[in-house]
Design a protein around this motif. Structure first.
Motif, PDB file in Angstrom:
ATOM      1  N   ARG A  60     -61.326-101.053  35.720  1.00 14.46           N
ATOM      2  CA  ARG A  60     -59.869-101.155  35.893  1.00 14.46           C
ATOM      3  C   ARG A  60     -59.482-101.067  37.369  1.00 14.46           C
ATOM      4  O   ARG A  60     -58.503-101.660  37.794  1.00 14.46           O
ATOM      5  CB  ARG A  60     -59.187-100.044  35.100  1.00 14.46           C
ATOM      6  CG  ARG A  60     -59.351-100.182  33.607  1.00 14.46           C
ATOM      7  CD  ARG A  60     -58.769 -98.977  32.858  1.00 14.46           C
ATOM      8  NE  ARG A  60     -59.061 -99.076  31.440  1.00 14.46           N
ATOM      9  CZ  ARG A  60     -60.150 -98.549  30.873  1.00 14.46           C
ATOM     10  NH1 ARG A  60     -61.019 -97.862  31.587  1.00 14.46           N
ATOM     11  NH2 ARG A  60     -60.354 -98.690  29.582  1.00 14.46           N
ATOM     12  N   PHE A  70     -50.002-101.056  30.549  1.00 13.85           N
ATOM     13  CA  PHE A  70     -50.999-102.092  30.759  1.00 13.85           C
ATOM     14  C   PHE A  70     -50.360-103.480  30.835  1.00 13.85           C
ATOM     15  O   PHE A  70     -49.568-103.862  29.981  1.00 13.85           O
ATOM     16  CB  PHE A  70     -52.053-102.088  29.638  1.00 13.85           C
ATOM     17  CG  PHE A  70     -53.165-103.035  29.924  1.00 13.85           C
ATOM     18  CD1 PHE A  70     -54.252-102.627  30.672  1.00 13.85           C
ATOM     19  CD2 PHE A  70     -53.092-104.351  29.529  1.00 13.85           C
ATOM     20  CE1 PHE A  70     -55.256-103.521  30.988  1.00 13.85           C
ATOM     21  CE2 PHE A  70     -54.093-105.258  29.841  1.00 13.85           C
ATOM     22  CZ  PHE A  70     -55.179-104.835  30.570  1.00 13.85           C
ATOM     23  N   VAL A  77     -52.379-100.510  34.449  1.00 11.95           N
ATOM     24  CA  VAL A  77     -53.579-100.357  33.619  1.00 11.95           C
ATOM     25  C   VAL A  77     -53.362 -99.278  32.562  1.00 11.95           C
ATOM     26  O   VAL A  77     -54.244 -98.964  31.787  1.00 11.95           O
ATOM     27  CB  VAL A  77     -54.852-100.063  34.447  1.00 11.95           C
ATOM     28  CG1 VAL A  77     -55.211-101.257  35.322  1.00 11.95           C
ATOM     29  CG2 VAL A  77     -54.732 -98.803  35.270  1.00 11.95           C
ATOM     30  N   TRP A  92     -63.251-102.371  31.133  1.00  6.88           N
ATOM     31  CA  TRP A  92     -62.240-102.819  30.191  1.00  6.88           C
ATOM     32  C   TRP A  92     -62.769-102.748  28.774  1.00  6.88           C
ATOM     33  O   TRP A  92     -63.920-103.096  28.532  1.00  6.88           O
ATOM     34  CB  TRP A  92     -61.879-104.282  30.439  1.00  6.88           C
ATOM     35  CG  TRP A  92     -61.462-104.639  31.813  1.00  6.88           C
ATOM     36  CD1 TRP A  92     -62.241-105.203  32.782  1.00  6.88           C
ATOM     37  CD2 TRP A  92     -60.171-104.483  32.381  1.00  6.88           C
ATOM     38  NE1 TRP A  92     -61.493-105.399  33.905  1.00  6.88           N
ATOM     39  CE2 TRP A  92     -60.217-104.970  33.692  1.00  6.88           C
ATOM     40  CE3 TRP A  92     -58.963-103.979  31.895  1.00  6.88           C
ATOM     41  CZ2 TRP A  92     -59.127-104.974  34.528  1.00  6.88           C
ATOM     42  CZ3 TRP A  92     -57.871-103.973  32.728  1.00  6.88           C
ATOM     43  CH2 TRP A  92     -57.954-104.470  34.025  1.00  6.88           C
ATOM     44  N   GLU A 148     -59.882-105.410  23.941  1.00 10.72           N
ATOM     45  CA  GLU A 148     -58.454-105.718  23.832  1.00 10.72           C
ATOM     46  C   GLU A 148     -57.816-105.837  25.223  1.00 10.72           C
ATOM     47  O   GLU A 148     -57.055-106.765  25.492  1.00 10.72           O
ATOM     48  CB  GLU A 148     -57.741-104.629  23.018  1.00 10.72           C
ATOM     49  CG  GLU A 148     -56.272-104.922  22.800  1.00 10.72           C
ATOM     50  CD  GLU A 148     -55.537-103.808  22.064  1.00 10.72           C
ATOM     51  OE1 GLU A 148     -54.296-103.832  22.090  1.00 10.72           O
ATOM     52  OE2 GLU A 148     -56.200-102.920  21.489  1.00 10.72           O
ATOM     53  N   GLU A 149     -58.145-104.895  26.122  1.00  7.44           N
ATOM     54  CA  GLU A 149     -57.607-104.946  27.489  1.00  7.44           C
ATOM     55  C   GLU A 149     -58.071-106.211  28.200  1.00  7.44           C
ATOM     56  O   GLU A 149     -57.290-106.869  28.885  1.00  7.44           O
ATOM     57  CB  GLU A 149     -58.089-103.730  28.296  1.00  7.44           C
ATOM     58  CG  GLU A 149     -57.462-102.432  27.915  1.00  7.44           C
ATOM     59  CD  GLU A 149     -58.134-101.266  28.620  1.00  7.44           C
ATOM     60  OE1 GLU A 149     -57.426-100.285  28.895  1.00  7.44           O
ATOM     61  OE2 GLU A 149     -59.346-101.320  28.892  1.00  7.44           O
ATOM     62  N   GLU A 150     -59.339-106.527  28.055  1.00 10.46           N
ATOM     63  CA  GLU A 150     -59.885-107.702  28.729  1.00 10.46           C
ATOM     64  C   GLU A 150     -59.162-108.964  28.273  1.00 10.46           C
ATOM     65  O   GLU A 150     -58.790-109.812  29.085  1.00 10.46           O
ATOM     66  CB  GLU A 150     -61.386-107.811  28.445  1.00 10.46           C
ATOM     67  CG  GLU A 150     -62.066-108.852  29.284  1.00 10.46           C
ATOM     68  CD  GLU A 150     -63.584-108.811  29.148  1.00 10.46           C
ATOM     69  OE1 GLU A 150     -64.223-109.398  30.014  1.00 10.46           O
ATOM     70  OE2 GLU A 150     -64.102-108.207  28.191  1.00 10.46           O
ATOM     71  N   LYS A 167     -56.085-109.147  26.992  1.00  7.60           N
ATOM     72  CA  LYS A 167     -54.710-109.110  27.516  1.00  7.60           C
ATOM     73  C   LYS A 167     -54.687-109.421  29.012  1.00  7.60           C
ATOM     74  O   LYS A 167     -53.782-110.091  29.504  1.00  7.60           O
ATOM     75  CB  LYS A 167     -54.086-107.734  27.274  1.00  7.60           C
ATOM     76  CG  LYS A 167     -53.644-107.501  25.858  1.00  7.60           C
ATOM     77  CD  LYS A 167     -52.970-106.142  25.758  1.00  7.60           C
ATOM     78  CE  LYS A 167     -52.531-105.836  24.346  1.00  7.60           C
ATOM     79  NZ  LYS A 167     -51.967-104.487  24.253  1.00  7.60           N
ATOM     80  N   PHE A 168     -55.679-108.912  29.743  1.00  7.75           N
ATOM     81  CA  PHE A 168     -55.739-109.147  31.182  1.00  7.75           C
ATOM     82  C   PHE A 168     -55.904-110.637  31.472  1.00  7.75           C
ATOM     83  O   PHE A 168     -55.216-111.190  32.333  1.00  7.75           O
ATOM     84  CB  PHE A 168     -56.872-108.337  31.817  1.00  7.75           C
ATOM     85  CG  PHE A 168     -57.010-108.566  33.294  1.00  7.75           C
ATOM     86  CD1 PHE A 168     -55.937-108.336  34.148  1.00  7.75           C
ATOM     87  CD2 PHE A 168     -58.192-109.021  33.838  1.00  7.75           C
ATOM     88  CE1 PHE A 168     -56.047-108.558  35.518  1.00  7.75           C
ATOM     89  CE2 PHE A 168     -58.316-109.250  35.204  1.00  7.75           C
ATOM     90  CZ  PHE A 168     -57.241-109.015  36.035  1.00  7.75           C
TER      91      PHE A 168
END
Length: 188
Positions: free
Chosen positions: A20, A98, A134, A151, A154-156, A158-159
């Motif tokens: 992150r 995030f 983040v 990450w 899910e974060e990856e 969305k990013f």
């Protein structure tokens, strides 16, 4: 011709690549890909440049590690004769949700050691910054583990969805100015 220095904060090395804390590096990689330029290793960092609408954009990924980013920022500002108001620092931010974007022309370091070092080296907190949220999904006292953590899926995902917007923020900063960029993108 107007010149802009776009600094993405992060840590060098494979160990940190997908953390992150390296969001600044990731965003600059996307900007470089969008404008078909590539990074070369130079003094205190990896640099790339491109021209767009009569402006020159210099991209900098400091190789000094996060906590010593100010040395690279100051060096490249002086070397390329780029004014502080034309310098944009991209960083992660634990204090915003995030994927949320916050562009500001000045402010505190918010506990971010990279921003703290830049502020010390430049002697001011009045420089534009682009904070990419983040979130703060970590237990008390685990902040360092969180930002240096990789990450989750899910974060990856969305990013990756947010990257085109991040590129637009950088382009807007150089072409429409700080105030317009703030009005257009803050909270988005």
């Amino acid at each position: 011709m107007k010149k802009f220095l776009i600094v993405g904060l992060g840590n060098i090395g494979e160990k940190y690549e997908n953390t992150r804390h390296n969001i600044g590096f990731k965003i600059l990689d996307e900007v470089a890909a969008t404008y078909d330029t590539s990074f070369e290793t130079d003094k205190l960092g990896d640099v790339a440049s491109y021209r767009y609408k009569g402006r020159t954009f210099m991209l900098l990924k400091p190789s000094t590690f996060m906590n010593l980013s100010g040395k690279a920022v100051k060096f490249w500002m002086q070397k390329e004769k780029i004014a502080i108001e034309n310098t944009l620092v991209i960083t992660d931010d634990l204090n915003i949700d995030f994927g949320t974007i916050r562009v500001k022309g000045k402010g505190s370091d918010g506990g971010h050691n990279g921003l703290k070092d830049i502020q010390e080296k430049l002697g001011t907190n009045k420089y534009p910054r682009f904070r990419f949220g983040v979130g703060s999904n970590y237990s008390k006292g685990r902040q360092v583990d969180y930002v240096l953590g990789e990450w989750n899926k899910e974060e990856e995902s969305k990013f990756i969805e947010r990257l085109p917007t991040a590129v637009k923020v950088v382009t807007s900063f150089g072409t429409a100015g700080l105030a317009n960029t703030m009005n257009t993108f803050n909270g988005k």
